[in-house]
Enzyme design. Structure first.
Site, short mmCIF file in Angstrom:
data_model
loop_
_atom_site.label_atom_id
_atom_site.label_comp_id
_atom_site.label_asym_id
_atom_site.label_seq_id
_atom_site.Cartn_x
_atom_site.Cartn_y
_atom_site.Cartn_z
N HIS A 59 0.81 -1.23 0.00
CA HIS A 59 0.00 0.00 0.00
C HIS A 59 0.84 1.28 0.00
O HIS A 59 0.75 2.13 0.89
CB HIS A 59 -1.11 0.00 1.05
CG HIS A 59 -0.73 -0.31 2.48
ND1 HIS A 59 0.29 0.31 3.13
CD2 HIS A 59 -1.28 -1.16 3.37
CE1 HIS A 59 0.35 -0.13 4.37
NE2 HIS A 59 -0.58 -1.05 4.53
N HIS A 111 -3.50 -8.35 15.83
CA HIS A 111 -3.72 -7.16 14.97
C HIS A 111 -4.70 -7.55 13.87
O HIS A 111 -4.55 -8.60 13.24
CB HIS A 111 -2.36 -6.75 14.40
CG HIS A 111 -2.35 -5.56 13.51
ND1 HIS A 111 -3.34 -4.60 13.49
CD2 HIS A 111 -1.42 -5.14 12.60
CE1 HIS A 111 -3.02 -3.67 12.60
NE2 HIS A 111 -1.88 -3.98 12.06
N ASP A 158 -2.98 -8.36 6.55
CA ASP A 158 -1.75 -9.14 6.33
C ASP A 158 -1.52 -10.13 7.47
O ASP A 158 -0.70 -11.04 7.33
CB ASP A 158 -0.52 -8.24 6.12
CG ASP A 158 -0.40 -7.10 7.11
OD1 ASP A 158 -1.41 -6.69 7.69
OD2 ASP A 158 0.73 -6.61 7.29
N ASP A 211 3.17 -5.75 14.49
CA ASP A 211 3.93 -4.88 13.57
C ASP A 211 5.15 -4.26 14.25
O ASP A 211 6.11 -3.87 13.56
CB ASP A 211 3.04 -3.74 13.07
CG ASP A 211 2.11 -4.17 11.94
OD1 ASP A 211 2.37 -5.21 11.31
OD2 ASP A 211 1.13 -3.46 11.70
#
Ligand code: FEO
Length: 398
Positions: free
Chosen positions: A24, A78, A82, A164
């Site tokens: 992205h 999360h 992904d 992350d």
């Protein structure tokens, strides 16, 4: 990629996405990985899944160790796809009634991606999930990287599963910091600069909280890239430094150009900055990816931006870069604007307005030259660069 044993009965069962080049808007020149962690105890837990296209690889990896149907608990650190893209397929395989532990915000956000059917179980911070000899506990980490983000911590093994946080977009067979070497720090820096910089104040608070709780880590296992095991403190120290937005005596001259006039100005300005013994690099916006420029912004004290005037406005790549940088909220920087123009010449003023919005300390006056810079124009650019270099050297900013 085969599963990798990272500790006794703990495996990375994630996958490498070797060929992704655009995440992205972030350039992933070396691909990335979606890590997922399987913990085998009396109860078996899987921490996170992978991007949906890779779900079958995840299931194959788990199958090399155990029958996936034996997974008792799934932890979703999360919601971003992904790491959760494989959730529906996996739960369908292992049993949709099995709990999916997540943060309170995860409980809100996961159904907005995958519907209400799964057995989402929100956990309070500090909740302890006994697996047998091992215990998982949880730490809320809102906005690292989404409101639903949390870390999981395996108490007995002193291992942090950091989603992350501390990640890097890096695909490789090397799975540990001591194997891959120091080059990984650049990838971690790029990840921080492009994904986490705007949450820097929250990250500083999180690091403080970790210190107050007295948490230590034998290993930090992010969901992207390598695992930190040689010296997990190194990446935490780097996060603290980056979050404080500490800069170096370094400048970037970021520009685009139509007929090389703004380019010649950029090079003369950079030369003036360098003459003050400041490290500087001109960066052409169609030769450098915005996310690579942003990596350099992270520790640069001055950001000098140049654009020709096109259709009474900014050159599109310059608008793109300014919008991108503004969103990531770099602070305590020196800014300067320049550009060549033909007749109306609005671009430089537009750059100045945007840098001003970012609360950069602006060098005045801007420099704007009509059509092709002559010797005297280039000398003005050189002096403008010297002025910027002097300001960097005199700056009290850290
Ligand atoms: Fe790697 Fe915010 O997801």
């Amino acid at each position: 990629m085969k599963p990798v044993q990272i500790a006794k009965n703990i495996y990375d069962v994630g996958v490498n996405d070797w060929n992704i080049r655009d995440f992205h808007g972030y350039s992933t020149w070396l691909g990335t990985s979606y890590n997922a962690f399987l913990i085998i105890d009396k109860k078996i837990a899987l921490i996170d899944t992978v991007k949906s296209d890779f779900t079958e690889q995840l299931i194959d990896n788990v199958s090399e160790i155990i029958d996936p149907k034996k997974i008792d608990y799934v932890i979703s650190n999360h919601t971003e796809m992904d790491h959760s893209g494989g959730l529906v397929r996996l739960m369908h395989l292992i049993g949709e009634d099995k709990p999916v532990y997540c943060s309170k915000m995860g409980k809100k956000n996961l159904p907005l991606h995958y519907g209400p059917k799964l057995n989402y179980q929100p956990v309070e911070e500090g909740y302890r999930l006994k697996l047998g000899d091992r215990t998982l506990t949880f730490l809320e980490t809102r906005m690292v990287h989404w409101p639903d983000s949390m870390f999981s911590y395996l108490i007995e093994d002193i291992i942090l599963f950091s989603s992350d946080g501390f990640g890097q977009h890096y695909a490789g067979f090397e799975k540990f910091d001591d194997v891959v070497g120091d080059e990984i720090m650049w990838h971690a820096k790029k990840y921080f600069a492009n994904i986490l910089l705007l949450y820097a104040p929250l990250i500083l608070k999180l690091i403080e909280k970790v210190k107050e709780l007295g948490l230590e880590f034998n290993m930090i296992c992010p969901d992207h890239g390598i695992i930190w095991r040689r010296n997990p403190g190194k990446i935490i120290e780097a996060y603290a430094r980056w979050s404080r937005q500490e800069t170096e005596n370094k400048a970037l001259v970021v520009y685009d150009t139509m007929w090389h006039s703004t380019e010649r100005m950029a090079e003369a300005i950079a030369s003036g900055i360098a003459s003050e013994s400041v490290r500087v690099r001109p960066m052409h916006l169609r030769k450098w990816h915005r996310s690579d420029i942003m990596t350099e912004v992270l520790d640069a004290k001055a950001i000098v931006v140049g654009s020709p005037t096109l259709n009474n406005g900014l050159f599109p790549t310059v608008s793109d870069f300014l919008t991108y940088m503004k969103g990531l909220k770099p602070k305590n920087r020196i800014g300067a604007a320049f550009g060549s123009y033909g007749w109306s010449g609005e671009a430089v003023k537009l750059i100045r307005e945007q840098l001003n919005d970012m609360k950069f300390d602006l060098i005045e006056p801007d420099i704007r030259l009509q059509y092709v810079p002559d010797r005297s124009g280039l000398e003005s650019c050189f002096r403008f660069g010297k002025q910027i270099g002097k300001s960097i050297n005199e700056s009290s900013f850290v």
